[in-house]
Design a protein around this motif. Structure first.
Motif, PDB file in Angstrom:
ATOM      1  N   VAL A  86       0.836  -1.198   0.000  1.00 22.76           N
ATOM      2  CA  VAL A  86       0.000   0.000   0.000  1.00 22.76           C
ATOM      3  C   VAL A  86       0.872   1.250   0.000  1.00 22.76           C
ATOM      4  CG1 VAL A  86      -1.630   1.364   1.372  1.00 22.76           C
ATOM      5  CG2 VAL A  86      -2.000  -1.088   1.080  1.00 22.76           C
ATOM      6  N   VAL A  87       1.926   1.242   0.811  1.00 17.61           N
ATOM      7  CA  VAL A  87       2.864   2.372   0.844  1.00 17.61           C
ATOM      8  C   VAL A  87       3.489   2.575  -0.537  1.00 17.61           C
ATOM      9  CG1 VAL A  87       5.099   3.155   1.744  1.00 17.61           C
ATOM     10  CG2 VAL A  87       3.397   2.195   3.303  1.00 17.61           C
ATOM     11  N   LYS A  88       3.904   1.496  -1.153  1.00 15.18           N
ATOM     12  CA  LYS A  88       4.525   1.585  -2.480  1.00 15.18           C
ATOM     13  C   LYS A  88       3.554   2.146  -3.506  1.00 15.18           C
ATOM     14  CE  LYS A  88       6.753  -1.270  -6.041  1.00 15.18           C
ATOM     15  NZ  LYS A  88       7.137  -2.641  -6.425  1.00 15.18           N
ATOM     16  N   LYS A  89       2.291   1.689  -3.446  1.00 14.66           N
ATOM     17  CA  LYS A  89       1.283   2.152  -4.398  1.00 14.66           C
ATOM     18  C   LYS A  89       1.005   3.637  -4.229  1.00 14.66           C
ATOM     19  CE  LYS A  89      -1.867   1.460  -7.572  1.00 14.66           C
ATOM     20  NZ  LYS A  89      -1.498   1.024  -8.948  1.00 14.66           N
ATOM     21  N   LEU A  90       0.841   4.087  -2.990  1.00 11.91           N
ATOM     22  CA  LEU A  90       0.565   5.493  -2.737  1.00 11.91           C
ATOM     23  C   LEU A  90       1.758   6.379  -3.120  1.00 11.91           C
ATOM     24  CD1 LEU A  90      -1.306   5.205   0.674  1.00 11.91           C
ATOM     25  CD2 LEU A  90      -2.289   5.870  -1.514  1.00 11.91           C
ATOM     26  N   GLN A  91       2.965   5.881  -2.902  1.00  8.06           N
ATOM     27  CA  GLN A  91       4.150   6.647  -3.302  1.00  8.06           C
ATOM     28  C   GLN A  91       4.253   6.730  -4.826  1.00  8.06           C
ATOM     29  OE1 GLN A  91       7.339   4.676  -1.172  1.00  8.06           O
ATOM     30  NE2 GLN A  91       7.221   6.117   0.524  1.00  8.06           N
ATOM     31  N   GLU A  92       3.836   5.673  -5.521  1.00 11.58           N
ATOM     32  CA  GLU A  92       3.815   5.711  -6.984  1.00 11.58           C
ATOM     33  C   GLU A  92       2.832   6.771  -7.481  1.00 11.58           C
ATOM     34  OE1 GLU A  92       2.864   1.806  -8.301  1.00 11.58           O
ATOM     35  OE2 GLU A  92       4.890   1.010  -8.005  1.00 11.58           O
ATOM     36  N   ILE A  93       1.673   6.864  -6.807  1.00  9.21           N
ATOM     37  CA  ILE A  93       0.684   7.869  -7.187  1.00  9.21           C
ATOM     38  C   ILE A  93       1.271   9.267  -7.047  1.00  9.21           C
ATOM     39  CG2 ILE A  93      -1.546   8.882  -6.562  1.00  9.21           C
ATOM     40  CD1 ILE A  93      -2.399   6.080  -5.633  1.00  9.21           C
TER      41      ILE A  93
END
Length: 232
Positions: free
Chosen positions: A180-187
């Motif tokens: 989830v952290v990785k996904k939000l940072q990608e956004i």
């Protein structure tokens, strides 16, 4: 075109954020996306002003175009800075809220938190906070007393998975927090790169407008017409 792409990026951030908003309590994270959409809308209007000013060869219009582009350029620099700030805060925010979300899970009641967890576990192919054993500490697991995790933890390729902890090979082994952290940072990176790319385009637009302005300022107010050796 640039305005349309910027609005698309901002809308994409909003839509994606909606799927993960239970894991991220700080709504101010959406500020860069809001600014991007506002800039995209404004950029469309600015583009029309620039085109009209160029066609009509209006110095006043071109000067206005340059000034507004400069303001938008500064705004996009602010977006980049905010994007980096919130990107660094993502991990702390998710770590603070994810346990509360998992403890609020209720598999028999399709509430928002339960749907969010099931969605994330299926989409990111993860289970639990750090791994599937985290479910053993949740209220839902203790109430059901069937020694199993939600079916959203089951690998997509298996059709007979029941979520039982006696068959851990049927479950996703990776925890959801890191993903989830990785996904939000990608956004956030999408916002940052979009702002940087279009800031560069706007810088080019300002330079072009300045070149046109300089050439117009050097044009003579009138020209001498020479016909038959006399001056007109």
């Amino acid at each position: 075109a640039a305005a349309g792409i910027l609005c698309y990026v901002g809308a994409y951030v909003f839509i994606t954020y909606d799927d993960y908003d239970h894991f991220f309590e700080d709504v101010y994270t959406l500020i860069p996306a809001v600014i991007i959409i506002a800039v995209g809308t404004l950029l469309f209007i600015i583009g029309l002003i620039g085109c009209c000013a160029t066609i009509r060869e209006s110095r006043c219009g071109l000067a206005t175009f340059v000034i507004i582009l400069l303001l938008v350029f500064i705004t996009e620099v602010v977006v980049v800075v905010l994007g980096y700030i919130y990107r660094a805060k993502v991990e702390d925010e998710v770590d603070h809220s994810i346990r509360k979300v998992y403890n609020g899970y209720n598999g028999t009641n399709p509430d928002a938190a339960s749907r969010a967890i099931d969605y994330v576990q299926r989409q990111l192919r993860c289970c639990g906070i750090h791994n599937y054993s985290d479910w053993e500490n949740t209220v839902w697991f203790k109430q059901t007393k069937n020694n199993s995790v939600p079916l959203s933890c089951c690998k997509a390729t298996l059709s007979n998975c029941t979520g039982s902890l006696t068959r851990p090979m049927d479950l996703y082994s990776e925890g959801c927090e890191a993903l989830v952290v990785k996904k939000l940072q990608e956004i956030m990176m999408y916002v940052i790169w979009a702002a940087l790319a279009f800031a560069a385009i706007q810088l080019l637009g300002m330079l072009c407008a300045c070149v046109v302005l300089c050439r117009r300022s050097r044009d003579p107010a009138y020209e001498l017409l020479i016909t038959g050796g006399t001056y007109a």
